[in-house]
Structure formats: structure tokens, C-alpha cells
Write a protein that holds these residues in place. Structure first.
Motif, PDB file in Angstrom:
ATOM      1  N   ALA A 271       0.832  -1.208   0.000  1.00  0.00           N
ATOM      2  CA  ALA A 271       0.000   0.000   0.000  1.00  0.00           C
ATOM      3  C   ALA A 271       0.867   1.258   0.000  1.00  0.00           C
ATOM      4  CB  ALA A 271      -0.949  -0.013   1.203  1.00  0.00           C
ATOM      5  N   ALA A 272       1.932   1.262   0.799  1.00  0.00           N
ATOM      6  CA  ALA A 272       2.822   2.428   0.852  1.00  0.00           C
ATOM      7  C   ALA A 272       3.519   2.629  -0.496  1.00  0.00           C
ATOM      8  CB  ALA A 272       3.844   2.266   1.976  1.00  0.00           C
ATOM      9  N   ALA A 273       3.907   1.555  -1.136  1.00  0.00           N
ATOM     10  CA  ALA A 273       4.563   1.644  -2.444  1.00  0.00           C
ATOM     11  C   ALA A 273       3.631   2.251  -3.491  1.00  0.00           C
ATOM     12  CB  ALA A 273       5.033   0.264  -2.897  1.00  0.00           C
ATOM     13  N   GLN A 274       2.328   2.081  -3.300  1.00  0.00           N
ATOM     14  CA  GLN A 274       1.326   2.630  -4.217  1.00  0.00           C
ATOM     15  C   GLN A 274       0.796   3.989  -3.765  1.00  0.00           C
ATOM     16  OE1 GLN A 274      -1.668  -0.403  -4.455  1.00  0.00           O
ATOM     17  NE2 GLN A 274      -0.232  -1.958  -5.116  1.00  0.00           N
ATOM     18  N   GLY A 275       1.375   4.542  -2.703  1.00  0.00           N
ATOM     19  CA  GLY A 275       0.923   5.827  -2.192  1.00  0.00           C
ATOM     20  C   GLY A 275      -0.376   5.753  -1.413  1.00  0.00           C
ATOM     21  N   GLN A 276      -0.769   4.543  -1.024  1.00  0.00           N
ATOM     22  CA  GLN A 276      -2.034   4.362  -0.313  1.00  0.00           C
ATOM     23  C   GLN A 276      -1.877   4.334   1.204  1.00  0.00           C
ATOM     24  OE1 GLN A 276      -5.265   4.282  -1.536  1.00  0.00           O
ATOM     25  NE2 GLN A 276      -4.154   5.124  -3.276  1.00  0.00           N
ATOM     26  N   ALA A 277      -0.632   4.385   1.679  1.00  0.00           N
ATOM     27  CA  ALA A 277      -0.373   4.369   3.118  1.00  0.00           C
ATOM     28  C   ALA A 277       0.868   5.198   3.401  1.00  0.00           C
ATOM     29  CB  ALA A 277      -0.180   2.930   3.606  1.00  0.00           C
ATOM     30  N   SER A 278       0.974   5.658   4.612  1.00  0.00           N
ATOM     31  CA  SER A 278       2.078   6.497   5.053  1.00  0.00           C
ATOM     32  C   SER A 278       3.374   5.693   5.166  1.00  0.00           C
ATOM     33  CB  SER A 278       1.710   7.086   6.422  1.00  0.00           C
ATOM     34  OG  SER A 278       2.842   7.499   7.122  1.00  0.00           O
ATOM     35  N   ARG A 279       4.451   6.237   4.641  1.00  0.00           N
ATOM     36  CA  ARG A 279       5.754   5.590   4.784  1.00  0.00           C
ATOM     37  C   ARG A 279       6.206   5.623   6.243  1.00  0.00           C
ATOM     38  NH1 ARG A 279       9.114   8.619   0.724  1.00  0.00           N
ATOM     39  NH2 ARG A 279      10.820   7.409   1.595  1.00  0.00           N
ATOM     40  N   ALA A 280       5.794   6.646   6.971  1.00  0.00           N
ATOM     41  CA  ALA A 280       6.125   6.708   8.405  1.00  0.00           C
ATOM     42  C   ALA A 280       5.407   5.584   9.151  1.00  0.00           C
ATOM     43  CB  ALA A 280       5.747   8.069   8.980  1.00  0.00           C
TER      44      ALA A 280
END
Length: 192
Positions: free
Chosen positions: A119-128
Motif C-alpha cells: 500500500a505504501a509503495a502505491q501511495g495508499q499508506a504512510s511511509r512513516a
């Protein structure tokens, strides 16, 4: 059972930024609030660490975490990771918090981590948020953390759990959108 929005499966609709699933978002936020309610209820006073919770509070805490983990696993199985497009920024943050507190089920927590990475790789979740869950899973598995987000109490003193490659710690933290470690550590010590 497959839900549809505008004739498309919801996951497809969400990918096309069709609409936020408000009901799922509300459920996530309600579960987040319950998660935080029990934790705030048992928060210790600054400088003091509660080693053992009263039995009834410990049982309620455990029940809440187990129910939230089971529920989030069902959502993950049926809908995929509840990311920003599907449940909004606050809903995505709530999903992360439930995963973060799934310590009692390390296998499921690792499955949440895998889904959150995608999800983070797709911009759907926070990297933090991903950094915090990555560290949590590593610490729970007895491995050194990468981002320095997890602290523990040893002999009455709060400090970070072991950290891998400390020389590159702030570089990794910056890549994840986290503040420098010295600032975070000072804040953690001030809260305790």
C-alpha cells in the motif's frame, strides 16, 4: 460476497478514486478510538511505568486487540489493505494502528506488514506508518529495528530497542518522513 460501487468491484473503484467507503472508514475510526480508550485508561504517570495491569483491564485490552486483529484480517482478506483512497487518510491511519497493536498474533501482524508495504509503495499508506510497523514486527521477532521507533523499559529507564546500522539511522528515518532520531528520543523520554 462481492460489493460493488458504480458497477465495479469496490477495490477497482477505489483504485480509480471513485469514492471513500464511509462505512468501512467509520468502523476503522471507531475501532481506533476503542484501541486508544483502553490504552489511555491504563497510561502510567510520567516517570513511572506500570509493569502489571489489573486483571480486568488486561483482559479488556487483550480482547480489544484480538477483536481488532481478527476484524482487520477479515477486511484485508475481503478488500485488501484499507488505504487512503478506500477509507481516507484517517481511516488508513486507523488501519495501521490496529496492525501495530496486533502483537499477540505475530503471523497476522507480518501479513499486515506485507500488505502495508504494498500500500505504501502505491501511495495508499504512510511511509512513516510503515516504518513503525516494520520496527514493531522486527522487535517482536527479536531482530534490531531499522527506524528507532520502538522503545522499551529496562531497569526503570526508557530507551530504544536495539537498532541496526545506527550510522544510517537518520538517513532511513528521513526517507520514511520521520524526524531525526535525537528529536524523537528526547520526545519519548519527555513523555515518560
Amino acid at each position: 460476497m462481492q460489493n460493488h460501487a458504480h458497477g465495479l468491484p469496490l477495490q477497482s473503484a477505489a483504485r480509480w478514486n471513485c469514492c471513500v467507503d464511509e462505512e468501512l472508514r467509520r468502523q476503522l475510526l471507531a475501532r481506533r478510538d476503542e484501541d486508544q480508550r483502553i490504552r489511555n485508561l491504563v497510561s502510567s504517570q510520567p516517570g513511572r511505568y506500570m509493569v502489571r495491569l489489573p486483571e480486568e483491564l488486561a483482559a479488556e485490552w487483550q480482547r480489544i486487540d484480538e477483536e481488532n486483529t481478527r476484524w482487520l484480517a477479515e477486511v484485508l482478506s475481503a478488500r485488501g489493505w484499507p488505504g487512503r483512497t478506500l477509507v481516507g487518510e484517517d481511516g488508513a491511519g486507523a488501519a495501521w494502528l490496529l496492525a501495530q497493536h496486533a502483537d499477540h498474533d505475530p503471523v497476522q501482524q507480518r501479513a499486515f506488514l506485507h500488505a502495508l508495504r504494498s500500500a505504501a509503495a502505491q501511495g495508499q499508506a504512510s511511509r512513516a506508518d510503515l516504518a513503525y510497523l516494520e520496527d514493531r514486527v522486527r522487535v517482536n521477532a527479536g531482530q534490531p529495528q531499522l527506524y528507532g521507533t520502538q522503545f522499551t523499559v529496562t531497569d526503570g529507564e526508557i530507551g530504544p530497542s536495539p537498532i541496526e546500522d545506527r550510522q544510517r539511522l537518520d538517513e532511513r528515518r528521513a526517507e520514511a518522513g520521520l524526524e531525526p532520531f535525537a528529536d524523537y528520543e528526547a520526545r519519548m523520554r519527555d513523555r515518560s
